[in-house]
Design an enzyme around this catalytic site. Structure first.
Site: not given
Ligand SMILES: *Cc1c(COP(=O)(O)O)cnc(C)c1O
Length: 394
Positions: A69-70, A150, A198, A200, A236, A323
């Site tokens: 996501g980042s 989040n 993302s 996970h 890759t 975070c």
């Molecule tokens: C977890 C999260 C991210 C970051 O995603 P990663 O895959 O951990 O880099 C970004 N935005 C929100 C709203 C999130 O909850």
């Protein structure tokens, strides 16, 4: 043990694990290689792209795989800024309660001469589309508003905000990391130009995600090198991670309705139970929130101590965002919705998982009640409040 931190990350689902294992073992070819093994990997990659695209209403060519996501947030924002710069448009609109992947990317742009308007978030944790409309200027090159927060789980009126941006001809990005796989997301219906997700956060593996960019939206590369991902993201491809992400999203979308119904019932039971604690308050609108998100403030206590004592009782939870934990600053999200420092410090986020039962919820309610009472027992702040030396806020 009760894992109640699904907003930080989710356990890997069986479908993702099986797919990942298979791809790691049998599909180790490089998708850029021309022989059979490489082409087999390429096929898996494109199958995942098609699946993911169809699950959010996109075309396969509009999906760019990233490390999460980042990265997707950064690429979306920096891409829009690059286009804006070329056109002499250096104004960006966002909100005060975005994820740091968005806020810090915007900070960087500010240093490069961009002007950033961070919209206020109302007490209910919702952004108003009309305020987005009012903030748009001639020189606005991007609006970026998260789909669901989040920390407090509030779900924004993304379709309406998207419509405002489309009408005014401004690019619209949404950080949908908390929404994809949890609530219905359709990039066409919601008028979204760019979207971050993302794996996970929806029971896929860590370190993989995707950026949706509508056909015609120009992307800037964050990583230079080979011509992977239509020349927009070198390196890759993470075939096992990407395949597992597609499997996880497929399952999450198939199960979405049933899971949401189950989680919403548990969420509302938990909210009702915790509301019985005196001088407490739910953060964010009670209904326009993610099915599994509960976030409370308790006056007169420290969120950190609350978490440690809950851990002793087998409950894994968070005070807000993973975070920002480790820093002593109160959550920027809670401050954005108007919580004062002292109150924001006593926060607790319980983000629920599908495997939870009513008994788990009742156990958590009981545990939180006990721990809050215990901590208030020797809190000087609480003593002053009770003695009337300071006014209660909640
Ligand atoms: C977890 C999260 C991210 C970051 O995603 P990663 O895959 O951990 O880099 C970004 N935005 C929100 C709203 C999130 O909850």
């Amino acid at each position: 043990m009760i894992y109640a931190d699904n907003a930080a990350t989710t356990p890997l689902c069986e479908a993702a694990l099986v797919t990942m294992n298979r791809l790691l073992r049998d599909c180790y070819g490089n998708p850029s290689s021309l022989y059979g093994l490489g082409q087999a990997a390429k096929e898996e990659l494109e199958k995942a792209r098609e699946e993911i695209a169809s699950l959010i209403g996109a075309q396969p060519r509009e999906i760019y795989f990233t490390s999460g996501g980042s990265e997707a947030d950064n690429q979306a924002i920096l891409s829009a800024a690059a286009v804006g710069k070329r056109k002499g448009k250096r104004h960006i609109i966002s909100t005060a309660f975005e994820h740091h992947a968005v806020l810090h990317a915007l900070e960087k742009l500010k240093k490069e001469g961009f002007e950033v308007t961070l919209l206020d978030v109302h007490e209910d944790g919702l952004v108003r589309p009309e305020e987005v409309a009012e903030a748009i200027r001639e020189d606005t090159c991007l609006v970026t508003v998260m789909y669901a927060n989040n920390e407090i789980g509030t779900v924004q009126p993304i379709g309406e905000i998207g419509a405002v941006c489309r009408e005014k001809g401004v690019l619209f990005h949404t950080d949908a990391v908390q929404a994809v796989g949890h609530i219905p997301v359709d990039v066409v219906k919601d008028n979204i130009d760019m979207l971050s997700a993302s794996a996970h956060k929806f029971h896929g593996p860590k370190g993989v995600g995707f950026l949706y960019a509508r056909k015609g939206v120009a992307l800037t590369n964050l990583i230079e090198g080979g011509a992977q991902e239509m020349g927009r993201r070198a390196g890759t491809e993470n075939v096992p991670g990407i395949g597992a992400m597609a499997a996880a999203l497929q399952e999450a979308v198939t199960e979405m309705e049933a899971r949401a119904a189950h989680l919403t019932a548990l969420r509302d039971r938990l909210i009702a139970g915790l509301s019985e604690i005196p001088h407490s308050a739910l953060n964010g609108d009670a209904l326009r929130r993610l099915p599994g998100n509960v976030n409370f403030c308790f006056e007169g206590i420290e969120g950190e101590s609350l978490l440690l004592l809950l851990d002793d009782k087998g409950i894994q939870a968070s005070s807000g965002s993973a975070c920002t934990s480790g820093s002593l600053d109160p959550s920027h999200v809670l401050l954005a919705i108007g919580r004062v420092h002292d109150v924001a410090h006593g926060s607790l986020r319980l983000s629920l998982g599908e495997e939870m039962t009513e008994a788990d919820i009742d156990y958590m309610i009981q545990a939180v009640k006990e721990v809050v009472e215990y901590l208030r027992g020797f809190s000087p702040v609480w003593r002053d409040l009770v003695a009337g030396k300071a006014p209660f806020i909640l």
